[in-house]
Scaffold this motif. Structure first.
Motif, PDB file in Angstrom:
ATOM      1  N   LEU A 190       0.964  -1.155  -0.056  1.00  0.00           N
ATOM      2  CA  LEU A 190      -0.028   0.036  -0.020  1.00  0.00           C
ATOM      3  C   LEU A 190       0.841   1.267   0.012  1.00  0.00           C
ATOM      4  O   LEU A 190       0.690   2.191  -0.583  1.00  0.00           O
ATOM      5  CB  LEU A 190      -0.829  -0.012   1.495  1.00  0.00           C
ATOM      6  CG  LEU A 190      -1.976   1.008   1.128  1.00  0.00           C
ATOM      7  CD1 LEU A 190      -2.937   1.131   0.248  1.00  0.00           C
ATOM      8  CD2 LEU A 190      -2.569   1.036   2.666  1.00  0.00           C
ATOM      9  N   GLY A 193       2.447   1.598  -3.397  1.00  0.00           N
ATOM     10  CA  GLY A 193       1.518   1.612  -4.500  1.00  0.00           C
ATOM     11  C   GLY A 193       1.668   0.428  -5.311  1.00  0.00           C
ATOM     12  O   GLY A 193       1.382   0.619  -6.522  1.00  0.00           O
ATOM     13  N   TRP A 195      -0.119  -2.209  -6.341  1.00  0.00           N
ATOM     14  CA  TRP A 195      -1.232  -2.580  -6.335  1.00  0.00           C
ATOM     15  C   TRP A 195      -1.322  -4.113  -6.810  1.00  0.00           C
ATOM     16  O   TRP A 195      -2.082  -4.765  -6.378  1.00  0.00           O
ATOM     17  CB  TRP A 195      -2.172  -1.812  -7.433  1.00  0.00           C
ATOM     18  CG  TRP A 195      -1.989  -0.424  -7.050  1.00  0.00           C
ATOM     19  CD1 TRP A 195      -1.854   0.538  -7.911  1.00  0.00           C
ATOM     20  CD2 TRP A 195      -2.260   0.291  -5.767  1.00  0.00           C
ATOM     21  NE1 TRP A 195      -1.609   1.748  -7.306  1.00  0.00           N
ATOM     22  CE2 TRP A 195      -2.098   1.640  -6.053  1.00  0.00           C
ATOM     23  CE3 TRP A 195      -2.647  -0.310  -4.733  1.00  0.00           C
ATOM     24  CZ2 TRP A 195      -1.884   2.443  -4.945  1.00  0.00           C
ATOM     25  CZ3 TRP A 195      -2.885   0.985  -3.539  1.00  0.00           C
ATOM     26  CH2 TRP A 195      -2.660   2.218  -3.745  1.00  0.00           C
TER      27      TRP A 195
END
Length: 338
Positions: A190, A193, A195
């Protein structure tokens, strides 16, 4: 408040000291030879004697304990006999994965268990109450390994909705390598980033978290119901109902806050219990964490690692109970006066 905090801190220190001594003594009584674990089964007698001297095993037990306490005061848990690395480093890699699993399970326990307890108290002795009570009894009583195997077989093997094992898809290490900051995979993904790894981690987390949350959900629901029913019999609840508030409003707006104390205490105990209970779940779902590390330590008679894991779990118990005690004091001044 300050005096209350100091008293609780003093009690916490004494408890931790007692756990340190007991865990050290138990680790030293584990069947097997730590020198053989350190040098290997083919080591000569001279090598074993040298290992015992290096590890301090040739000294009296009180002397070993004193040296252990001195090292512990400096943050040194010793060196693992199997990994040949500092136990603190090993725990720093293994503990976050277990915490990630337990935190997800406890979030489910609070989000699901408290509303179930409120509903059971609101519809006391009705079908909803009976259903919640029976369901919570089943969740509390179900063996975790049996529940894990059943859920894994149903939702992973047969339906294919979720992965059967692992923390995330390791193929993503090649396409979306993760930058590690905290060793909490979901949090690191998280923060950076990442994902693909975040989605994969959450997907892999669902089944083991649900299994581990079963007992806490049942326990929290039962405790919430009992605490709310006790509060609903107090004078303030009678007055609130006389003022025109409905039963659900009295439970949620006026009774839940004073009743939350016992629930928080239970959550703290269940959190630490779940940390230990996660060992079986980790083994079934191949989740990297304290489970595999502890199993290897016990199998290898790794006394420093065993003592380190025991100390960490004890610290979790003490810390959570201290936090809950302070929260209870802030929510209910009656606790402070007790």
């Amino acid at each position: 408040m300050a005096r209350h905090l100091l008293r609780r801190l003093g009690q916490a220190v004494l408890v931790v000291l007692g756990v340190v001594v007991v865990s050290f003594l138990i680790a030293r009584q584990v069947p097997g030879d730590a020198a053989i674990a350190a040098e290997g089964a083919r080591a000569s007698q001279a090598q074993l004697d040298e290992a015992r001297e290096r590890l301090g095993l040739d000294q009296p037990l009180p002397v070993q304990l004193w040296h252990y306490l001195q090292a512990l005061a400096q943050g040194d848990l010793g060196e693992s006999l199997t990994t040949q690395q500092a136990v603190t480093s090993d725990l720093g890699r293994a503990l976050p994965a277990s915490l990630e699993l337990v935190l997800a399970a406890m979030l489910l326990a609070v989000v699901v268990g408290i509303p179930l307890g409120v509903l059971a108290a609101r519809y006391r002795r009705g079908p909803v109450d009976t259903t919640v009570r029976l369901s919570s009894m089943l969740m509390v009583s179900a063996p975790v390994f049996l529940l894990a195997l059943a859920i894994q077989l149903t939702f992973a093997t047969r339906l294919g909705w979720f992965p059967a094992a692992g923390e995330y898809d390791r193929a993503l290490d090649q396409t979306s390598p993760l930058t590690v900051y905290t060793n909490l995979t979901a949090l690191d993904a998280l923060i950076t980033g990442n994902w693909p790894i975040l989605v994969s981690t959450l997907h892999h987390l669902v089944l083991p978290a649900v299994v581990l949350a079963a007992y806490p959900i049942g326990a929290v629901a039962q405790m919430t119901r009992a605490a709310l029913l006790e509060e609903s019999n107090q004078d303030h609840a009678e007055m609130e109902r006389a003022m025109g508030f409905g039963r659900l409003a009295v439970l949620v707006r006026f009774s839940l806050r004073p009743a939350i104390g016992p629930v928080l205490s239970l959550v703290a105990l269940v959190f630490a219990y779940s940390l230990v209970n996660s060992f079986l779940v980790e083994a079934i779902f191949n989740w990297p964490g304290l489970g595999s590390y502890t199993a290897n330590a016990i199998r290898s008679v790794d006394a420093p690692a065993i003592a380190g894991v025991t100390l960490v779990i004890a610290l979790v118990y003490v810390f959570l109970n201290l936090v809950v005690d302070l929260v209870q004091t802030a929510l209910d001044p009656r606790v402070r006066a007790a």
